[in-house]
Design a protein around this motif. Sequence first.
Motif, short mmCIF file in Angstrom:
data_model
loop_
_atom_site.label_atom_id
_atom_site.label_comp_id
_atom_site.label_asym_id
_atom_site.label_seq_id
_atom_site.Cartn_x
_atom_site.Cartn_y
_atom_site.Cartn_z
N GLY A 1 -14.04 -11.82 -6.85
CA GLY A 1 -14.47 -12.84 -6.06
C GLY A 1 -13.93 -12.85 -4.32
N GLN A 2 -13.31 -11.49 -4.39
CA GLN A 2 -12.71 -11.39 -2.87
C GLN A 2 -13.03 -10.16 -2.02
N ALA A 3 -12.96 -8.99 -2.69
CA ALA A 3 -13.40 -7.86 -1.92
C ALA A 3 -13.55 -6.74 -2.97
N THR A 4 -14.34 -5.69 -2.46
CA THR A 4 -14.60 -4.57 -2.83
C THR A 4 -13.96 -3.29 -2.26
N ILE A 5 -13.33 -2.66 -3.04
CA ILE A 5 -12.43 -1.31 -2.73
C ILE A 5 -13.21 -0.15 -2.88
N GLN A 6 -13.50 0.39 -1.76
CA GLN A 6 -14.46 1.65 -1.99
C GLN A 6 -13.41 2.66 -2.12
N SER A 7 -13.14 3.41 -1.04
CA SER A 7 -12.08 4.48 -1.08
C SER A 7 -10.66 3.93 -1.25
N CYS A 8 -10.02 4.53 -2.30
CA CYS A 8 -8.58 4.25 -2.51
C CYS A 8 -7.93 5.38 -2.75
N GLY A 9 -6.68 5.55 -2.06
CA GLY A 9 -5.98 7.03 -2.39
C GLY A 9 -4.60 6.54 -2.80
N LEU A 10 -4.42 5.40 -3.40
CA LEU A 10 -3.05 5.04 -3.84
C LEU A 10 -2.60 5.88 -4.83
N HIS A 11 -3.27 6.38 -5.64
CA HIS A 11 -2.72 7.42 -6.62
C HIS A 11 -2.26 8.61 -6.25
N GLN A 12 -2.85 9.09 -5.10
CA GLN A 12 -2.55 10.44 -4.39
C GLN A 12 -1.28 10.02 -3.81
N CYS A 13 -1.04 9.11 -3.19
CA CYS A 13 0.01 8.60 -2.35
C CYS A 13 1.21 8.40 -3.15
N LEU A 14 0.95 7.98 -4.46
CA LEU A 14 2.09 7.68 -5.50
C LEU A 14 2.45 9.19 -6.07
N ASP A 15 1.49 9.98 -6.27
CA ASP A 15 1.94 11.46 -6.51
C ASP A 15 2.75 12.26 -5.40
N TYR B 1 1.54 -0.45 -0.82
CA TYR B 1 0.70 -1.44 0.15
C TYR B 1 -0.49 -1.13 0.22
N GLY B 2 -1.41 -2.22 0.65
CA GLY B 2 -2.72 -1.66 1.12
C GLY B 2 -2.88 -2.62 2.52
N PHE B 3 -4.00 -2.26 3.15
CA PHE B 3 -4.27 -3.27 4.48
C PHE B 3 -5.82 -3.08 4.74
N GLY C 1 -1.00 2.77 0.81
CA GLY C 1 -0.01 3.85 1.10
C GLY C 1 1.17 3.46 0.29
N VAL C 2 2.11 4.60 0.10
CA VAL C 2 3.47 4.25 -0.27
C VAL C 2 4.31 4.86 0.45
N GLN C 3 5.60 4.05 0.72
CA GLN C 3 6.60 4.44 1.38
C GLN C 3 7.82 4.41 0.81
N ALA C 4 8.76 5.56 1.11
CA ALA C 4 10.01 5.66 0.56
C ALA C 4 11.22 5.57 1.68
N VAL C 5 12.12 4.68 1.52
CA VAL C 5 13.08 4.50 2.63
C VAL C 5 14.42 4.78 1.92
N GLU C 6 15.23 5.69 2.67
CA GLU C 6 16.41 6.06 2.24
C GLU C 6 17.35 5.41 3.07
N VAL C 7 18.53 4.65 2.46
CA VAL C 7 19.45 3.90 3.27
C VAL C 7 20.99 4.47 2.77
N ALA D 1 3.44 8.12 2.70
CA ALA D 1 2.18 8.67 2.38
C ALA D 1 1.02 7.49 2.52
N HIS D 2 0.21 7.93 3.57
CA HIS D 2 -0.50 6.69 4.01
C HIS D 2 -1.86 7.49 3.90
N GLU D 3 -2.82 6.92 3.23
CA GLU D 3 -4.29 7.15 3.31
C GLU D 3 -4.99 6.43 4.26
N SER D 4 -5.63 6.97 5.31
CA SER D 4 -6.44 6.28 6.26
C SER D 4 -7.70 6.84 6.30
N GLY D 5 -8.40 7.32 5.16
CA GLY D 5 -9.51 8.07 5.41
C GLY D 5 -9.61 9.32 6.50
#
Lengths: 81, 767
Positions: free
Chosen positions: B400-414, B437-439, B611-617, B634-638
């Motif tokens: 009821g909200q949105a259709t995601i077409q491209s999505c590289g989340l899993h590549q980002c996780l890898d 995250y996504g945006f 995308g997925v971000q890793a922060v070291e502190v 790891a950010h995918e922006s097409g």
Amino acid sequence: MITYHCPVCNKISDKSALDLARHMVGRGDKVHRDWVNSKGLKYSDILALQFKTFGGEGYKALAAILEKETKVEEEPKVAKK
Amino acid sequence: MAKYSVIGTRVHNVDGPEKVTGSGKYTFDITLPNMLYGKILRSPYPHAKILNIDASKAEKLIGVKKVLTGKDTIGFKQGIWRRFPELCDEEILCRSKVRYIGDPVATVAAVDEDTAEEALDLIEVEYEPLPAVFDPMDSIKEEAPQIHDGVELNINVARHIEWGDVDEAFKKCDYIREDQFKCSSQAHACMETHCAVASYDYGGKLTVWTSTQAVFYVQGLLAGMLGMREGDIRVIKPHTGGGFGGKFETDSAQFCAALLSTKLYRPVKIVLSREEEFMATKRRTPMYYNLKLGAKKDGTLLAKEVMVLTDGGAYTGMGATALYLTGFFSSFPYKYPNYRYDGYRAYTNTEPTSAMRGFGAPQAVFAGEGQLDMLAKDLGIDPVEIRRKNGMTPNYEVPGQATIQSCGLHQCLDKIDEYLKNRGKLPPNHGIGIAAYGFMSGGIFNWFDTPYAFSSAVVRINVDGKVDLFTGACDIGQGSNTTLSMICAEELGVRLEDIRIHSADTGICPPDLGAWGSRETLMNGNAVKMAAADAKRQLIEFAAAKMAPNIVYDFDIKDRWIHLVDRPERGVSYFDIVKEAIRGKDGEAIMGRGHYTPHRKGMISPAYSFGVQAVEVDVDPKTGRTKLVNITTAHESGTVINPVGIEGQLEGAASMAAGYGLFEDQPMDEGKILNPSLGVDYKMIRTLDMPDTDILEIDTYEPEGPFGAKEAGEGLTNPTAGAIGNAVYNAVGVRITSLPITPEKVFNALKEKEQKEKGKQRKRRSA
């Protein structure tokens, strides 16, 4: 078919009394609030309960009243020959 | 031939030379003949009735030309919600009541800034202070003072999102967590404060130069508030030193300068001070977050329930959208089969809250990714694995909200997984936290009720082959002028130096909704591509007539060479054809037009980045101080239009978002912001505080985007605070659930943890 009609603005929900409760709290204007308060509930309490508990507890009390007072059972319309 | 000749090349900003040499003109630099300087008197009370304003002494001060108050306005309330007038609630010059410390009550025009400032001290305002409320939890109580007439309990707006059967789904969960989080405020802290120069002439035309993200919004809103026709107002955006969501409504500098100018028929310039910028503009929305999350033993997420109460401050601003988007992005980037969100925005007597980079999503990610890590730990599942198990995939539909077409989340996780494994064992008190995250790539929101396309562009090819690109897009430092010039050059088959861009001027540019919601690359990019394609088609018609090849051949233009696609060596010079085409069109320049409005793309956005971000502190347990060691994203922006642009966005976003996570806040005393200055009071990340930032490249293609591109601006702000929260936990074992994650909070949590462990040891010994 069972529907629920908002007693203030006549918005019709075909889902549930809970759905209509969400509408009434969500609208939040004076006429909706007054109706809620007239039933012995406190609009602000419903809202506060929403933030303090999970599971829509705030809405459920209102839904119980709406279930009794706003439910409409309509005969399915059958096309006449 | 290479697929692209311009797209993907490393390009510095087309307006860079002007900026780095100091020759570029910002609104602050504009000086007009006969110009006056304006200042604004603001309320010292958080909530008060205005009983009387006596400006007689100020008017008598030598050099003062005009003093105006709310009585000199037509009383039209500003708000971008033209479809919802009840949400247009801000007068800008208050007529009868002030609602926060900083609300404007009068404005002065004088021959110089010092005189205008002096005049402010001579204006006598009689107030009747009213009870005030500063926290949304208090403002929704029955006994709270009412901030706006007719809005009892101070509920500004409510938003609801739901799909599936949440209550039933929770019954089927093996494990459920309930957690609370609190997200703080943040100042936009643009390098350039809000400012405007307004000039009204005797012909009844008003020109406004201003620092803005949306020239067409400002034009429309000023027209409403001044009672003028939109066409009689021209808004021009010179170079702009940042916006970040804080500059796409009409502000006090624009309105007061314009109002003064219409009364005086002289140009008036108003530049807000840094203190005004902090206290009397807008800010990031603080939020109370209640989350309930249910999963199966194997980590499959079954249901999520989210309740949010946001601090709206005194006016609506763009807060209603932030309220919706924080609920929508609380479901990101996972496939929840059952989801429910209830959000409420409450007015308080504080500086209004509104849009800020991420538009509600950074709050959602801080709370959601923190809770997800907690759930994963409870279930004994690796944080990457639980995200992999539930993450969105291409062509996923958010019910009821949105259709995601491209999505590289899993590549980002890898990629992040690989990075974590390569990083190996960490030194003591170091921890790495991740956040996914996504945006959106622009919002499908038309609050403004504009009948125009969301974006439009015009391309004009001149006789020498130089291309004028006209767009309403607003480059506020993010580099959209460069991105759009690259898209135009690529589509037209010319070089970047052949393009001259004219942007953000309502007098000469076609309409556009401006720079917000990460929309410029996709939405304006599509309009520019379409305009360039239109012009290109016209050139190719002439080339085809001249070359007269077999009809089966297709034409293309690359690097100024108009040629047969399958026989690229056969072609003609772009420059020659331009000349002949113009001659052939009876001297008319080649014009191309393009426009873009998303259709059939759901309710939120035509495309989403992931995308997925890793922060070291490195956390010092003695002080609780958290030092950033590395931020890897790891950010995918097409398709990447300009790699330099993405790197700039990433570093800027990481700095802003890390500041949100660690330092930035706006504490108040009775509605008064206590740290309204840069440097000492308001803590921000500085260059020396920034760790190394690395980008892991992910290759995706977005069918809706120009050349497959989508957003890479705001989305990058979303993960950092959440990743820092997880990193601090992984470093020293304490979970901080409120922002910012200050040394005091970490230190106190460590002490508490130590006490608990000692208590456990005592119990064990006594047992």
